[in-house]
Design an enzyme around this catalytic site. Structure first.
Site, PDB file in Angstrom:
ATOM      1  CE  LYS A 189      39.830  12.484  24.760  1.00 14.24           C
ATOM      2  NZ  LYS A 189      38.785  12.632  23.728  1.00 14.24           N
ATOM      3  CE1 TYR A 230      42.522  14.923  25.285  1.00 18.92           C
ATOM      4  CE2 TYR A 230      44.038  13.121  25.728  1.00 18.92           C
ATOM      5  CZ  TYR A 230      43.204  13.799  24.865  1.00 18.92           C
ATOM      6  OH  TYR A 230      43.051  13.351  23.570  1.00 18.92           O
TER       7      TYR A 230
HETATM    8  P1  NDP Z   1      41.849  19.028  16.799  1.00 18.07           P
HETATM    9  O1  NDP Z   1      42.320  19.953  17.857  1.00 18.07           O
HETATM   10  O2  NDP Z   1      42.581  18.939  15.506  1.00 18.07           O
HETATM   11  O3  NDP Z   1      40.292  19.310  16.481  1.00 18.07           O
HETATM   12  C1  NDP Z   1      39.377  19.349  17.538  1.00 18.07           C
HETATM   13  C2  NDP Z   1      37.977  19.506  17.008  1.00 18.07           C
HETATM   14  O4  NDP Z   1      37.102  19.532  18.149  1.00 18.07           O
HETATM   15  C3  NDP Z   1      37.767  20.790  16.259  1.00 18.07           C
HETATM   16  O5  NDP Z   1      36.857  20.602  15.204  1.00 18.07           O
HETATM   17  C4  NDP Z   1      37.138  21.694  17.328  1.00 18.07           C
HETATM   18  O6  NDP Z   1      36.264  22.690  16.819  1.00 18.07           O
HETATM   19  C5  NDP Z   1      36.314  20.705  18.100  1.00 18.07           C
HETATM   20  N1  NDP Z   1      36.006  21.206  19.448  1.00 18.07           N
HETATM   21  C6  NDP Z   1      36.875  21.478  20.447  1.00 18.07           C
HETATM   22  N2  NDP Z   1      36.208  21.946  21.509  1.00 18.07           N
HETATM   23  C7  NDP Z   1      34.896  21.996  21.178  1.00 18.07           C
HETATM   24  C8  NDP Z   1      33.722  22.407  21.844  1.00 18.07           C
HETATM   25  N3  NDP Z   1      33.744  22.859  23.095  1.00 18.07           N
HETATM   26  N4  NDP Z   1      32.542  22.325  21.175  1.00 18.07           N
HETATM   27  C9  NDP Z   1      32.499  21.870  19.906  1.00 18.07           C
HETATM   28  N5  NDP Z   1      33.577  21.449  19.221  1.00 18.07           N
HETATM   29  C10 NDP Z   1      34.764  21.520  19.853  1.00 18.07           C
HETATM   30  O7  NDP Z   1      41.784  17.601  17.525  1.00 18.07           O
HETATM   31  P2  NDP Z   1      42.081  16.142  16.970  1.00 18.07           P
HETATM   32  O8  NDP Z   1      41.453  15.952  15.654  1.00 18.07           O
HETATM   33  O9  NDP Z   1      43.520  15.848  17.150  1.00 18.07           O
HETATM   34  O10 NDP Z   1      41.325  15.263  18.079  1.00 18.07           O
HETATM   35  C11 NDP Z   1      40.006  14.799  17.905  1.00 18.07           C
HETATM   36  C12 NDP Z   1      39.664  13.864  19.062  1.00 18.07           C
HETATM   37  O11 NDP Z   1      40.607  12.804  19.130  1.00 18.07           O
HETATM   38  C13 NDP Z   1      39.692  14.555  20.421  1.00 18.07           C
HETATM   39  O12 NDP Z   1      38.664  14.048  21.239  1.00 18.07           O
HETATM   40  C14 NDP Z   1      41.039  14.154  20.967  1.00 18.07           C
HETATM   41  O13 NDP Z   1      41.045  14.169  22.367  1.00 18.07           O
HETATM   42  C15 NDP Z   1      41.165  12.739  20.417  1.00 18.07           C
HETATM   43  N6  NDP Z   1      42.541  12.271  20.353  1.00 18.07           N
HETATM   44  C16 NDP Z   1      43.470  12.878  19.531  1.00 18.07           C
HETATM   45  C17 NDP Z   1      44.750  12.391  19.499  1.00 18.07           C
HETATM   46  C18 NDP Z   1      45.790  12.965  18.614  1.00 18.07           C
HETATM   47  O14 NDP Z   1      46.941  12.483  18.677  1.00 18.07           O
HETATM   48  N7  NDP Z   1      45.516  13.936  17.777  1.00 18.07           N
HETATM   49  C19 NDP Z   1      45.167  11.269  20.345  1.00 18.07           C
HETATM   50  C20 NDP Z   1      44.131  10.716  21.150  1.00 18.07           C
HETATM   51  C21 NDP Z   1      42.864  11.215  21.142  1.00 18.07           C
HETATM   52  P3  NDP Z   1      36.853  23.999  16.069  1.00 18.07           P
HETATM   53  O15 NDP Z   1      37.462  23.501  14.786  1.00 18.07           O
HETATM   54  O16 NDP Z   1      35.649  24.801  15.837  1.00 18.07           O
HETATM   55  O17 NDP Z   1      37.842  24.590  17.013  1.00 18.07           O
END
Ligand code: NDP
Length: 250
Positions: free
Chosen positions: A162, A158
């Protein structure tokens, strides 16, 4: 005159089916943007698009695609451009974790995270960049992570994805700066979403101890930073990493 910053603009937000992406999509929509709501699962995109359309009829359309699939993403990008006629903002937010110590990490754990988080952002950028260049305007925001800045134990895959986004963003920012397009990274710290809900109490306590403001962030904290970088006020900011992490990575 309206004070909505994104009137007549079209934003593509990936991973917008829940969590941070949902908050970003809704806050851009609240300021007038039309939204292509992209996620992996049709039902999740459809629900968020329906919420946006309930507030502003016709403002959002749902799309389901695996961001890691180059060809499928180019097709979805073409469809979005056909449906909306333009693309002003791209937020590459889709991301996954497969946390485990490096000595236990499988090849599949590595590939899935790199393909989704890093290649996925390249795939969508590739799908809409030509349209932005023709328009001579655009905003690309890639959602990084504190993990890509500091490294976190259990996140070799990861953190690499990033950190890779930062190099990719800076390179693309240099390529397109003269065309009125900016590209930046927003790097969240620990934010309350499904992704962090799975962390056990011990990990949460350990994380909290490293956050100077002593709390996890909210999805709205990330959405506000993204909206700022998409706004006209940020037109002189490109190739930067904005950490929104309660001071964790300073
Ligand atoms: P969630 O797990 O809550 O949501 C992830 C979203 O990404 C979902 O809508 C999911 O789709 C979509 N997704 C995952 N894989 C794919 C794929 N292969 N193709 C299309 N869509 C995909 O994540 P967060 O909201 O927590 O995180 C969002 C971003 O922020 C990410 O990039 C994460 O790395 C980053 N981030 C989050 C942190 C946190 O503390 N939460 C901290 C630092 C960074 P579906 O709903 O259809 O499964």
């Amino acid at each position: 005159m309206s004070n909505k910053r994104f009137e007549n603009q079209v934003a593509v937000v990936t991973g917008a089916g829940r969590g941070i992406g949902e908050a970003i999509a809704k806050s851009l929509a609240a300021e007038g943007a039309k939204i292509a709501v992209v996620s992996r699962t049709e039902a999740n995109s459809a629900k968020v698009a329906a919420d946006i359309n309930a507030a502003t009829p016709g403002a959002a359309k749902p799309y389901a695609v695996d961001v890691a699939d180059f060809d499928a993403v180019q097709k979805t990008g073409d469809q979005i451009l056909a449906d909306f006629g333009r693309c002003d903002i791209l937020v590459n937010n889709a991301g996954v974790t497969r946390d485990t110590l490096a000595m236990r990490m499988s090849s599949d754990d590595w590939d899935t995270v790199l393909q989704t988080n890093l290649k996925g952002a390249f795939n969508f950028t590739r799908a809409v960049l030509r349209a932005m260049v023709k328009q001579r305007s655009g905003r690309i925001i890639n959602i990084g992570s504190v993990s890509g800045l500091m490294g976190l134990a259990g996140q070799a895959n990861y953190a690499a994805s990033k950190a890779g986004l930062i190099g990719m963003t800076k390179s693309i920012a240099r390529e397109i700066a003269s065309r009125g397009i900016t590209a930046n990274v927003v790097a969240p710290g620990f934010i309350e979403t499904d992704m962090t809900a799975v962390l056990n109490e011990e990990v949460r306590k350990g994380a909290l101890a490293q956050i100077p403001v002593s709390r996890f962030g909210a999805t709205a904290d990330i959405a506000a930073a993204v909206s700022f970088l998409c706004s006209p006020d940020a037109s002189y900011i490109t190739g930067q990493v904005l950490a929104v992490d309660g001071g964790m990575s300073m």
